[in-house]
Design a protein around this motif. Structure first.
Motif, mmCIF file in Angstrom:
data_model
loop_
_atom_site.group_PDB
_atom_site.id
_atom_site.type_symbol
_atom_site.label_atom_id
_atom_site.label_comp_id
_atom_site.label_asym_id
_atom_site.label_seq_id
_atom_site.Cartn_x
_atom_site.Cartn_y
_atom_site.Cartn_z
ATOM 1 N N LEU A 90 0.837 -1.195 0.000
ATOM 2 C CA LEU A 90 0.000 0.000 0.000
ATOM 3 C C LEU A 90 0.874 1.248 0.000
ATOM 4 C CD1 LEU A 90 -2.590 -1.031 2.726
ATOM 5 C CD2 LEU A 90 -2.928 -1.036 0.264
ATOM 6 N N ALA A 91 0.310 2.331 -0.525
ATOM 7 C CA ALA A 91 1.017 3.609 -0.504
ATOM 8 C C ALA A 91 0.438 4.463 0.622
ATOM 9 C CB ALA A 91 0.855 4.319 -1.839
ATOM 10 N N PRO A 92 1.238 4.752 1.643
ATOM 11 C CA PRO A 92 0.711 5.434 2.831
ATOM 12 C C PRO A 92 0.156 6.834 2.569
ATOM 13 C CG PRO A 92 3.118 5.225 2.927
ATOM 14 C CD PRO A 92 2.653 4.378 1.796
ATOM 15 N N ASN A 93 0.735 7.558 1.617
ATOM 16 C CA ASN A 93 0.286 8.929 1.399
ATOM 17 C C ASN A 93 -0.915 9.041 0.474
ATOM 18 O OD1 ASN A 93 1.915 10.372 3.077
ATOM 19 N ND2 ASN A 93 3.524 10.693 1.569
ATOM 20 N N LEU A 94 -1.363 7.938 -0.066
ATOM 21 C CA LEU A 94 -2.511 7.990 -0.965
ATOM 22 C C LEU A 94 -3.764 7.530 -0.212
ATOM 23 C CD1 LEU A 94 -1.034 6.580 -4.296
ATOM 24 C CD2 LEU A 94 -0.931 8.878 -3.375
ATOM 25 N N GLU A 98 -7.573 5.545 -3.963
ATOM 26 C CA GLU A 98 -6.448 5.597 -4.905
ATOM 27 C C GLU A 98 -5.650 4.302 -4.876
ATOM 28 O OE1 GLU A 98 -5.300 10.311 -5.244
ATOM 29 O OE2 GLU A 98 -4.661 9.237 -3.455
ATOM 30 N N THR A 102 -5.398 1.895 -8.345
ATOM 31 C CA THR A 102 -4.162 1.876 -9.132
ATOM 32 C C THR A 102 -4.094 0.640 -10.030
ATOM 33 O OG1 THR A 102 -2.985 3.013 -7.396
ATOM 34 C CG2 THR A 102 -1.644 1.922 -9.026
ATOM 35 N N GLY A 103 -3.839 0.889 -11.296
ATOM 36 C CA GLY A 103 -3.636 -0.227 -12.209
ATOM 37 C C GLY A 103 -4.902 -0.924 -12.655
ATOM 38 N N LEU A 107 -3.828 2.446 -18.638
ATOM 39 C CA LEU A 107 -2.932 3.523 -18.211
ATOM 40 C C LEU A 107 -3.095 4.802 -19.016
ATOM 41 C CD1 LEU A 107 0.627 2.200 -17.370
ATOM 42 C CD2 LEU A 107 -1.097 3.125 -15.859
ATOM 43 N N ARG A 114 -13.291 8.125 -11.241
ATOM 44 C CA ARG A 114 -13.297 7.991 -9.787
ATOM 45 C C ARG A 114 -14.650 7.598 -9.234
ATOM 46 N NH1 ARG A 114 -9.141 10.633 -6.619
ATOM 47 N NH2 ARG A 114 -7.415 10.746 -8.078
ATOM 48 N N LEU B 175 -1.889 8.218 -11.357
ATOM 49 C CA LEU B 175 -2.052 7.478 -10.109
ATOM 50 C C LEU B 175 -0.945 6.434 -9.982
ATOM 51 C CD1 LEU B 175 -3.605 6.837 -7.571
ATOM 52 C CD2 LEU B 175 -5.202 5.488 -8.922
ATOM 53 N N ALA B 176 -0.667 5.763 -11.096
ATOM 54 C CA ALA B 176 0.393 4.746 -11.076
ATOM 55 C C ALA B 176 1.745 5.405 -10.777
ATOM 56 C CB ALA B 176 0.439 4.005 -12.410
ATOM 57 N N ARG B 178 2.294 8.217 -9.074
ATOM 58 C CA ARG B 178 2.357 8.593 -7.661
ATOM 59 C C ARG B 178 2.541 7.362 -6.787
ATOM 60 N NH1 ARG B 178 -2.520 11.208 -5.852
ATOM 61 N NH2 ARG B 178 -3.588 10.437 -7.694
ATOM 62 N N MET B 179 1.851 6.287 -7.162
ATOM 63 C CA MET B 179 1.971 5.051 -6.398
ATOM 64 C C MET B 179 3.410 4.528 -6.444
ATOM 65 S SD MET B 179 0.155 2.847 -4.645
ATOM 66 C CE MET B 179 -1.367 2.017 -4.975
ATOM 67 N N GLU B 182 5.458 6.140 -3.991
ATOM 68 C CA GLU B 182 5.102 5.833 -2.607
ATOM 69 C C GLU B 182 5.492 4.410 -2.245
ATOM 70 O OE1 GLU B 182 3.706 7.723 -0.297
ATOM 71 O OE2 GLU B 182 3.515 9.503 -1.525
ATOM 72 N N ASN B 183 5.187 3.487 -3.116
ATOM 73 C CA ASN B 183 5.470 2.084 -2.845
ATOM 74 C C ASN B 183 5.476 1.296 -4.152
ATOM 75 O OD1 ASN B 183 5.639 -0.524 -2.011
ATOM 76 N ND2 ASN B 183 3.943 -0.428 -0.562
ATOM 77 N N VAL B 187 2.690 -1.084 -6.915
ATOM 78 C CA VAL B 187 2.465 -0.965 -8.361
ATOM 79 C C VAL B 187 2.657 -2.322 -9.013
ATOM 80 C CG1 VAL B 187 3.268 0.145 -10.453
ATOM 81 C CG2 VAL B 187 3.250 1.417 -8.328
#
Lengths: 513, 313
Positions: A90-94, A98, A102-103, A107, A114, B175-176, B178-179, B182-183, B187
């Protein structure tokens, strides 16, 4: 009926190490299969192959009869395989939304939809009872909530097969319970699950079928209803494992005493007037749901924080200076809760980790210069004496498995001969063999006359090792009951804050002591 | 006192702010893009130099101005690819690689420049971008000449701010990206290869840096000299932190710095008895102050400067 998932003849080698050898297993629709094995048995490698993170040297993966192209996560996702990683991806800041989205869209789409994403997420969240706030930032979520997001991510990709890699490793007992309920619900909705674990009680309670993996090979397969914990333990380790039994205690003088301690811990985990006594040659077990103040208690005794009021007495003397050097000098040995973050420095050498805590002692430094030879030979002794496998004196410690890292920490602490030992969650995340080893050492320290303060969420562990048991609830300690009187039901009541039975038992025992 | 205010009231001053800001905007967006995907790109100073040189050389050899901008972007992307290759699949130190790229690209630019123009003692000039008046809007008093009488690359830079904000916050690709910053494991877990995502994004960011450099030769100084970037690239790196990694704030930061710069230039001419170096220092000092005020609560991309290797944590 074709199985929804079939792995046949999977072999994977990393250099000379064979991680998986000719592994075959299948998963039927609506079934929960546990993949049981010790750390390093090849469970995660196998699942990474299935998910396309690794390419197998031999063998095939079929989803609903269709062979998956090797090494392509995208293909696995499309085929309906979802993976819940042990370390959350996981991305902590998102935000939650989001992270989930992702994905999931092409793309090069000019605009991400959303609103549709949010609808789908809210839908799934309601359908499976996985409550999340789509706009919450992941860094603000608890571990349990993060895991929900991980599961929702897979469901959002329309997963029909879900692989959970040691999902309970980071959860509290309650969170784990609610996870199992969710998993059951999912099979009801037609999902099929693979559940990777080395915890026997989970495997027994959560799955329909168990596949046991040892050293990269499938060694057995059992229906959960036809097997026992003991049998699985033996299959998993390859020999009979018995956790050591606790010899009768010979309690001596009071080594550690808390008198009405108040600590305003961070995040609600404060201590609100706790008192306790710990005697030489005795183990006091503290059980409780995490977040009730056990980390604060361990930190207080370890010298990481000072009480706001009340007193902590070590060997009858009130502790005046609450810091780590004084705690160590007073003979307090510490096994921290999080061995990766607090117990070791991953990128430093084993010998540095082994002596860092006592680097100022004349044994290891003189006039500000480290005595390398002494430090290295002390480390050598720990590695040998505590059977730290895979460790070299100069190797980076992060390369060790959890169990071996814990052995090194035990060695480091016990070699200093502490009078008081604070062991916080000492066997968390370890497999059966390693747990038995840790227990043996803790009992040894107690036998030598040390007082052991054991803080753990694992009831079996606390009952097995402790002489007296208290529960910690909202920063308060329950009355102590002797381990002989403990059972799961009574401890459950104590952890829930119902102390009437415990009080009765304590009253009974007071005159006896 | 009134001289200070007079400067602020002049159209020329505000016109200059936008002009000075343009290369900073492009450069900052470039760094921002790289850092959002998780890679620090200290190659910017050199990449801007190369963009300035190759853009100028293209026009000097007969190409038109837009071809010059395009070649500068491609040249930037090329050095971006080199940086990406070293830092992403190979996972080398991003600081060291970036500084190496800066040294290499700067020297290489001068080398190519000297090959092309071996003898000239004063740098030859090209016909630059001319201010492009936007009809009607340019007639608005004060704002007209300030905002709507700039060169085309300035408008382009402003459009880029909006475009980048849209890409980052409104598209699946953004989004990808930024992801990945972040991590990258996340992705990968979603079936996107973070390695290629990072390489591509770094190239795009570096292309913006190249264009920022080319603005200096094709719209400001009309000629190339090796030291012309003068730390603008480093300012961009700082502005990204100031901007908390957000395009709109990057614009704000670039304008703020440009404002200080334009102001100090004019102060040099009206204030006597003070060494001009003191004024030259001003924008940098104020930038540090602004950085301290703005950047303390910034959310740094969590995977910034962490190379991604599959299966390793």
């Amino acid at each position: 009926m074709t199985p929804v998932l079939e792995l046949s003849g999977i072999t994977k080698r990393f250099g000379h190490v064979t991680a998986n050898e000719d592994v075959s297993l299948h998963l039927d629709k609506g079934e929960i299969v546990s993949l049981l094995g010790e750390n390093g048995a090849g469970k995660t490698t196998l699942m990474s192959i299935l998910f396309g993170h690794y390419t197998a040297d031999e063998g095939t993966v079929r989803v609903e009869g269709q062979e998956l192209p090797p090494g392509r996560s995208r293909a696995a996702i499309r085929a309906g395989v979802g993976m819940v990683h042990q370390h959350f991806a996981l991305a902590p800041n998102l935000t939650v939304l989001e992270n989930v989205m992702t994905g999931t869209e092409p793309l090069w789409k000019l605009r991400s939809d959303r609103a549709a994403g949010r609808r789908k997420l809210v839908d799934l969240s309601a359908r499976f009872g996985l409550k999340v706030e789509p706009d919450a930032r992941v860094s603000d979520l608890s571990v349990g909530e993060c895991q929900r997001v991980e599961i929702l991510k897979a469901l959002y990709n329309d997963a029909r097969i879900l692989i959970l890699d040691e999902p309970t490793a980071v959860l509290t007992a309650q969170e784990a319970e609610s996870l199992f309920a969710t998993l059951r619900q999912m099979t009801g909705e037609g999902l099929s699950l693979i559940f990777i674990s080395h915890k026997l009680h989970e495997v027994m309670s959560a799955s329909d079928r168990v596949v046991v993996l040892r050293r990269g090979k499938v060694v057995a397969e059992r229906r959960t209803s036809d097997t026992t914990r003991e049998e699985l333990a033996e299959l998993m380790v390859g020999r009979k494992v018995e956790r050591p039994a606790r010899p009768p205690a010979t309690p001596g003088a009071v080594l550690l005493e808390g008198v009405d301690l108040h600590v305003s811990g961070k995040g609600g985990a404060s201590l609100q007037g706790i008192s306790f006594k710990l005697r030489a040659g005795e183990t006091l077990g503290i059980i409780g749901v995490s977040g009730n103040g056990q980390t604060t208690l361990a930190g207080l005794v370890s010298g990481l924080m000072a009480p706001d009021s009340g007193a902590l007495l070590v060997k009858g003397q009130t502790v005046a200076t609450h810091d780590v050097p004084h705690a160590i000098a007073a003979g307090i040995g510490r096994i921290p809760e999080d061995r990766n973050a607090e117990g070791t420095i991953g990128d430093m050498a084993t010998w540095e980790n082994a002596v860092l805590e006592r680097i100022w002692s004349p044994d290891f430094s003189r006039r500000g210069v480290v005595r390398r030879a002494a430090a290295r030979s002390a480390t050598e002794d720990i590695i040998k004496g505590y059977d730290v496998r895979g460790a070299t004196v100069d190797g980076r410690i992060r390369l060790l498995s959890g169990g071996n890292m814990q052995k090194l920490i035990l060695g480091r602490v016990l070699e200093a001969g502490p009078d008081i030992l604070v062991a916080a969650q000492p066997s968390r995340g370890l497999d059966e063999g390693a747990i038995a080893g840790v227990h043996e050492r803790l009992l040894e320290a107690r036998g030598r006359g040390a007082g052991v303060l054991l803080i753990s969420e694992d009831l079996d562990e606390v009952i097995a090792l402790s002489d007296n048991i208290r529960a910690i609830v909202n920063g308060r300690l329950s009355p102590a009951i002797p381990a002989e009187r403990a059972n799961a039901q009574l401890l459950g009541l104590m952890m829930a804050g119902d102390w009437s039975a415990a009080e009765a038992i304590e009253a009974e025992n007071t005159h006896a002591i | 006192m009134s001289v200070f205010l007079d400067i602020l009231a002049s159209v020329g001053m505000w016109e200059a702010v936008l002009r000075i800001a343009t290369p900073l905007i492009l450069g900052t967006l470039g760094v921002l893009l790289c850092e959002r995907v998780g890679v620090l790109n200290l190659g910017i100073e050199g990449i801007m130099t190369f963009g300035a040189m190759i853009g100028w050389l293209t026009v000097y050899s007969g190409g038109d101005l837009w071809t010059g901008m395009l070649v500068a972007a491609l040249g930037g992307a090329m050095f971006g690819f080199l940086h990406a290759l070293l830092t992403v699949p190979l996972g080398l130190s991003q600081h060291v690689t970036g500084l190496g790229i800066t040294l290499f690209a700067s020297s290489f630019s001068y080398y190519v420049f000297r090959l092309a123009v071996p003898t000239a003692s004063s740098p030859p000039t090209v016909e630059p971008f001319r201010p492009l008046e936007i009809p009607l809007f340019a007639d608005i008093p004060f704002l007209g000449p300030v905002l709507f009488n700039q060169t085309a690359p300035t408008y382009l830079a402003l459009v880029m701010v909006a475009l980048l904000a849209w890409v980052l916050y409104r598209t699946p690709l953004g989004l990808a990206i930024r992801m990945a910053g972040e991590n990258p494991h996340a992705v990968d877990a979603q079936g996107i290869d973070p390695i290629w995502l990072r390489i591509g994004t770094i190239m795009a960011g570096s292309a913006l840096m190249g264009m920022g450099g080319a603005f200096l030769t094709l719209a400001a100084f009309n000629s190339f000299f090796p030291t012309m970037i003068q730390g603008r690239g480093w300012i961009c790196v700082a502005l990204v932190v100031f901007a908390s990694w957000r395009p709109a704030r990057a614009l704000l930061g670039a304008l703020l710095f440009a404002f200080f710069d334009a102001y100090q230039l004019r102060l040099q001419t009206v204030v006597e008895g003070v060494p001009y170096q003191l004024f030259l220092m001003l924008p940098y000092v104020l930038s540090i102050v602004a950085l301290i005020l703005m950047a303390r609560r910034a959310r740094v991309p969590q995977a910034l400067m962490q190379p991604y290797r599959r299966g390793e944590r």
